[in-house]
Design a protein around this motif. Structure first.
Motif, PDB file in Angstrom:
ATOM      1  N   ILE A  82       0.874  -1.180   0.000  1.00  0.00           N
ATOM      2  CA  ILE A  82       0.000   0.000   0.000  1.00  0.00           C
ATOM      3  C   ILE A  82       0.906   1.223   0.000  1.00  0.00           C
ATOM      4  CG2 ILE A  82      -1.758   1.282   1.275  1.00  0.00           C
ATOM      5  CD1 ILE A  82      -2.766  -1.397   2.368  1.00  0.00           C
ATOM      6  N   THR A  83       0.908   1.945  -1.097  1.00  0.00           N
ATOM      7  CA  THR A  83       1.885   3.030  -1.255  1.00  0.00           C
ATOM      8  C   THR A  83       1.521   4.285  -0.482  1.00  0.00           C
ATOM      9  OG1 THR A  83       0.769   3.817  -3.262  1.00  0.00           O
ATOM     10  CG2 THR A  83       2.543   2.199  -3.544  1.00  0.00           C
ATOM     11  N   LYS A  84       0.219   4.468  -0.213  1.00  0.00           N
ATOM     12  CA  LYS A  84      -0.212   5.722   0.407  1.00  0.00           C
ATOM     13  C   LYS A  84      -1.585   5.527   1.039  1.00  0.00           C
ATOM     14  CE  LYS A  84      -1.008  10.591  -0.912  1.00  0.00           C
ATOM     15  NZ  LYS A  84      -1.195  11.494  -2.078  1.00  0.00           N
ATOM     16  N   LEU A  85      -1.844   6.201   2.144  1.00  0.00           N
ATOM     17  CA  LEU A  85      -3.174   6.145   2.741  1.00  0.00           C
ATOM     18  C   LEU A  85      -4.199   6.683   1.735  1.00  0.00           C
ATOM     19  CD1 LEU A  85      -2.444   7.345   6.385  1.00  0.00           C
ATOM     20  CD2 LEU A  85      -2.996   5.037   5.632  1.00  0.00           C
ATOM     21  N   PRO A  86      -5.323   5.993   1.566  1.00  0.00           N
ATOM     22  CA  PRO A  86      -6.236   6.317   0.458  1.00  0.00           C
ATOM     23  C   PRO A  86      -7.229   7.431   0.742  1.00  0.00           C
ATOM     24  CG  PRO A  86      -7.010   4.367   1.591  1.00  0.00           C
ATOM     25  CD  PRO A  86      -5.720   4.746   2.273  1.00  0.00           C
ATOM     26  N   PHE A  87      -6.718   8.604   1.067  1.00  0.00           N
ATOM     27  CA  PHE A  87      -7.594   9.766   1.226  1.00  0.00           C
ATOM     28  C   PHE A  87      -8.079  10.234  -0.144  1.00  0.00           C
ATOM     29  CE2 PHE A  87      -5.139  10.148   5.209  1.00  0.00           C
ATOM     30  CZ  PHE A  87      -6.185  10.291   6.104  1.00  0.00           C
ATOM     31  N   GLU A  88      -9.342  10.637  -0.219  1.00  0.00           N
ATOM     32  CA  GLU A  88      -9.863  11.224  -1.452  1.00  0.00           C
ATOM     33  C   GLU A  88      -9.143  12.538  -1.724  1.00  0.00           C
ATOM     34  OE1 GLU A  88     -12.040  10.012  -3.478  1.00  0.00           O
ATOM     35  OE2 GLU A  88     -13.190   8.499  -2.384  1.00  0.00           O
ATOM     36  N   VAL A  89      -9.076  12.918  -3.005  1.00  0.00           N
ATOM     37  CA  VAL A  89      -8.454  14.197  -3.359  1.00  0.00           C
ATOM     38  C   VAL A  89      -9.369  15.317  -2.868  1.00  0.00           C
ATOM     39  CG1 VAL A  89      -7.632  15.641  -5.236  1.00  0.00           C
ATOM     40  CG2 VAL A  89      -7.414  13.153  -5.390  1.00  0.00           C
ATOM     41  N   PRO A  90      -8.947  16.123  -1.909  1.00  0.00           N
ATOM     42  CA  PRO A  90      -9.846  17.123  -1.313  1.00  0.00           C
ATOM     43  C   PRO A  90     -10.198  18.275  -2.250  1.00  0.00           C
ATOM     44  CG  PRO A  90      -7.614  17.372  -0.457  1.00  0.00           C
ATOM     45  CD  PRO A  90      -7.611  16.129  -1.293  1.00  0.00           C
ATOM     46  N   THR A  91      -9.467  18.359  -3.380  1.00  0.00           N
ATOM     47  CA  THR A  91      -9.751  19.458  -4.318  1.00  0.00           C
ATOM     48  C   THR A  91     -10.808  19.087  -5.349  1.00  0.00           C
ATOM     49  OG1 THR A  91      -7.898  18.694  -5.698  1.00  0.00           O
ATOM     50  CG2 THR A  91      -7.436  20.431  -4.084  1.00  0.00           C
ATOM     51  N   HIS A  92     -11.226  17.798  -5.388  1.00  0.00           N
ATOM     52  CA  HIS A  92     -12.275  17.423  -6.330  1.00  0.00           C
ATOM     53  C   HIS A  92     -13.560  18.162  -5.949  1.00  0.00           C
ATOM     54  CE1 HIS A  92     -15.266  15.098  -8.520  1.00  0.00           C
ATOM     55  NE2 HIS A  92     -14.271  14.605  -9.245  1.00  0.00           N
ATOM     56  N   PRO A  93     -14.285  18.707  -6.937  1.00  0.00           N
ATOM     57  CA  PRO A  93     -15.457  19.529  -6.626  1.00  0.00           C
ATOM     58  C   PRO A  93     -16.524  18.829  -5.803  1.00  0.00           C
ATOM     59  CG  PRO A  93     -15.259  19.098  -8.998  1.00  0.00           C
ATOM     60  CD  PRO A  93     -13.973  18.710  -8.376  1.00  0.00           C
ATOM     61  N   ILE A  94     -16.737  17.538  -6.014  1.00  0.00           N
ATOM     62  CA  ILE A  94     -17.752  16.832  -5.223  1.00  0.00           C
ATOM     63  C   ILE A  94     -17.302  16.742  -3.764  1.00  0.00           C
ATOM     64  CG2 ILE A  94     -18.840  14.576  -4.838  1.00  0.00           C
ATOM     65  CD1 ILE A  94     -19.022  14.232  -7.826  1.00  0.00           C
ATOM     66  N   GLU A  95     -16.031  16.394  -3.560  1.00  0.00           N
ATOM     67  CA  GLU A  95     -15.520  16.318  -2.195  1.00  0.00           C
ATOM     68  C   GLU A  95     -15.540  17.700  -1.537  1.00  0.00           C
ATOM     69  OE1 GLU A  95     -14.863  13.339  -0.747  1.00  0.00           O
ATOM     70  OE2 GLU A  95     -15.649  12.622  -2.657  1.00  0.00           O
ATOM     71  N   LYS A  96     -15.156  18.728  -2.290  1.00  0.00           N
ATOM     72  CA  LYS A  96     -15.174  20.091  -1.739  1.00  0.00           C
ATOM     73  C   LYS A  96     -16.574  20.482  -1.301  1.00  0.00           C
ATOM     74  CE  LYS A  96     -12.923  23.428  -3.806  1.00  0.00           C
ATOM     75  NZ  LYS A  96     -12.412  24.307  -4.890  1.00  0.00           N
ATOM     76  N   ALA A  97     -17.573  20.124  -2.120  1.00  0.00           N
ATOM     77  CA  ALA A  97     -18.958  20.459  -1.793  1.00  0.00           C
ATOM     78  C   ALA A  97     -19.422  19.715  -0.543  1.00  0.00           C
ATOM     79  CB  ALA A  97     -19.865  20.133  -2.978  1.00  0.00           C
ATOM     80  N   ALA A 104     -17.840  21.346   2.428  1.00  0.00           N
ATOM     81  CA  ALA A 104     -18.493  22.625   2.710  1.00  0.00           C
ATOM     82  C   ALA A 104     -19.824  22.418   3.434  1.00  0.00           C
ATOM     83  CB  ALA A 104     -18.712  23.408   1.416  1.00  0.00           C
ATOM     84  N   ASN A 105     -20.586  21.402   3.000  1.00  0.00           N
ATOM     85  CA  ASN A 105     -21.870  21.116   3.651  1.00  0.00           C
ATOM     86  C   ASN A 105     -21.682  20.714   5.106  1.00  0.00           C
ATOM     87  OD1 ASN A 105     -23.283  21.653   1.314  1.00  0.00           O
ATOM     88  ND2 ASN A 105     -23.518  19.521   0.707  1.00  0.00           N
TER      89      ASN A 105
END
Length: 624
Positions: A528-543, A546-547
């Protein structure tokens, strides 16, 4: 016959069947949920045998109460397992129960289109009627010797369907398949089709008494996909090309010329916008509005040009023509919605795709969708997966699913990870933002490969890093005798088959964190090369962040971290698939040691021995 008796019968039907108390207990729990009309959340790790557990409970419930049950999976692999492997065994015990599979309409050929267009696009078929008569179900996989874009021209489509007025209605592949579903007691399908039927269409299932979601950890992802509508230039271009290819005999050269010019202009605008967009981004009026207005005007022109030709087509072609115009109008409404931004619960975002930009609208109000359209319509709903909880706490998934009250159960693994596996955390890999990160990961992979000489799965969180590391390591790995694969080079199903025939190392992202089932020495190490956090800059994740912030919640702790832990558990679970498997899980991200949240990841795992090493000190001995 009760559940205990069914499992006794199973032991005589399944080779090498091992009686598992957890499996029998889970089956009884599922049965009780059905009897009591409850919502259930069941976390059943690999090795429990959850598919047989809920299939036995479902079959017995149908036999005793004559109810309708739908089992929905997220992946094709699990559907294949249920249909080809598990259900045939269950049918030997429950001979009177009818099982079937529900596929989306687009998987079936339309006979009307086939006969209408056969002479134009199927020159290699001498007798179309005889050809169709030899098909079993008329599904896409029976046409796999043709190019996919050819099947697109004859696939069944709601907008172009003539229904009972179609000359082929009585023998229609699609409607015959739907008729069979009415007689089925237990239906296997996918998450997306269930959402479509419950939320929109309502044409597939007359009534569902019990709904079982397997791979339920993917429901949020699948709801996001389902709740996203897009203006996709290439989809529209393919629709136009397909239509023109079958009506070329009408010689509508003026329409073809006008349409081609308009689509060329559309593409130019979308290419120009793509040049100032980095990957996916939230719609921003400052730089995108002018492009949007021009694209909107061109789309209006396209609709106008087509409508002017509607009287030049015969009735049968007119059905397909109307379907095409309806799709153009839907795209027009999507663009108009972008301009108005009138729905607060949605996120409006742009996505870079090939050389253009897609306009996407995603409804984020998943919990309310389920509360309104799912729970009131079904007596009992069971959500099950190997990864639903964080340290046996189901609060996160309950929030995603809009569940206030549910029966919750976590089963312990049947595997002895203390003796079967070891987790090694490598503590001297540079930060992923560092230029030397790809070099460090490549060095780690080669160090492992030199020692283990067995099947290895390397999990990444981005294609960019995967490709960088793959390019650095592939030649040396091949010299060491490995078959080297990377995701995207072939379909996932075929790549899994390679694991059974050679010493393989596979570089994968996203889908390879779950759903891959390789047993024995064919897979002896997972990196496992990296902890699998979602990309926080993706618009769906950002939304979503924000909610949550608006509600006074910490988006990282209450959302991002929980999603990452569930995916981490999925990746960890790729290694040990049977009681005889052994191997290593190697973690190349030392944040599990250095960050306060690292303990949450480690505490979510089964009891396993953990060591901390530098890359140069790694020593892997499978015979331990």
């Amino acid at each position: 016959m009760d559940i205990d008796e069914v499992f006794e019968a199973l032991s005589s039907k399944v080779k090498s069947y091992e009686k598992r108390l957890s499996q029998i207990e889970m089956s009884k729990d599922v049965y009780d949920l059905m009897i009591n009309g409850q919502i259930g959340l069941i976390e059943a790790p690999t090795g429990i045998g959850k598919s047989f557990a809920y299939l036995v409970a479902s079959s017995l419930f149908v036999k005793n109460f004559n109810k309708k049950i739908v089992i929905a999976t997220s992946t094709i692999n699990l559907q294949r397992q249920l249909i080809l492997k598990d259900i045939p065994v269950i049918k030997e015990i429950f001979k009177d129960i009818v099982f079937d599979i529900a596929l989306g309409r687009q998987n079936y050929a339309c006979k009307r289109k086939f006969y209408a267009y056969a002479s134009s696009i199927f020159s290699n078929i001498e007798d179309p009627k005889a050809f169709l008569a030899n098909l079993k179900h008329g599904t896409k996989d029976e046409f796999d010797f043709w190019q996919e874009d050819i099947f697109e021209q004859i696939k069944s489509d709601k907008d172009s369907c003539m229904g009972r007025f179609c000359p082929q209605y009585r023998n229609c592949f699609f409607f015959n398949a739907r008729a069979r579903l009415k007689d089925a007691d237990i239906v296997v399908t996918n998450h997306h089709l269930v959402f479509s039927d419950l939320f929109e269409v309502g044409e597939i299932f007359d009534a569902i008494d019990v709904l079982i979601f397997d791979e339920a950890h993917n429901i949020e992802k699948n709801l996001t996909s389902f709740a996203t509508i897009s203006f996709n230039f290439y989809d529209q271009l393919n629709l136009i090309r397909n239509f023109f290819s079958v009506i070329s005999k009408l010689k509508l050269f003026e329409l073809i010329t006008k349409t081609t010019q308009t689509m060329d202009k559309l593409k130019d605008e979308l290419i120009n916008l793509a040049n100032i967009v980095d990957y996916s981004t939230t719609y921003n009026e400052k730089y995108a509005k002018d492009f949007l207005i021009r694209v909107l005007d061109l789309q209006k022109q396209l609709v106008f040009d087509f409508i002017n030709y509607k009287d030049k087509l015969d009735i049968e072609l007119g059905v397909d023509f109307k379907a095409l115009v309806d799709k153009f109008n839907l795209n027009l409404k999507i663009l108009e919605s972008f301009l108005s931004q009138n729905y607060e619960e949605a996120v409006y975002w742009l996505e870079k795709f090939k050389d253009i930009v897609l306009f996407n609208i995603t409804n984020l109000n998943f919990a309310d969708l389920l509360k309104k359209n799912l729970y009131p319509k079904v007596d009992s709903v069971v959500f099950t997966s190997a990864t639903l909880s964080i340290n046996s706490d189901f609060s996160f998934i309950k929030g995603v699913l809009g569940i206030d009250k549910a029966s919750e159960k976590t089963f312990k693994t049947e595997f002895d990870y203390k003796s079967q596996a070891k987790l090694i955390i490598v503590n001297n890999i540079r930060d992923p933002q560092n230029d030397g990160y790809a070099d460090d990961v490549s060095t780690l992979i080669l160090k492992v490969a030199e020692q283990i000489h067995k099947g290895t799965l390397v999990l990444f969180t981005s294609y960019k890093t995967l490709n960088e590391v793959y390019d650095k390591a592939k030649d040396t790995l091949k010299k060491l005798g490995y078959t080297v694969l990377k995701q995207g080079a072939s379909d996932n199903y075929n790549m899994q088959k390679v694991f059974f025939n050679s010493k393989t190392i596979l570089f994968g992202v996203s889908s390879f964190w779950e759903g891959i089932d390789i047993k024995g020495e064919n897979l002896s190490c997972v990196i496992i090369t990296k902890l699998p956090f979602e990309v926080p800059t993706h618009p769906i994740e950002k939304a979503k962040y924000a909610n949550l912030e608006k509600k006074g919640q910490n988006a990282f702790l209450n959302y991002s971290l929980h999603k990452a832990v569930l995916k981490f558990k999925q990746g960890f679970g790729r290694l040990i698939r049977t009681k005889d498997d052994t191997g290593f899980i190697i973690m190349a991200d030392n944040r599990v040691l250095t960050k306060p949240y690292g303990k949450i990841f480690l505490n979510s795992l089964p009891e396993v021995d953990i060591e901390t090493k530098n890359v140069e000190d790694l020593f892997l001995n499978l015979s331990r």
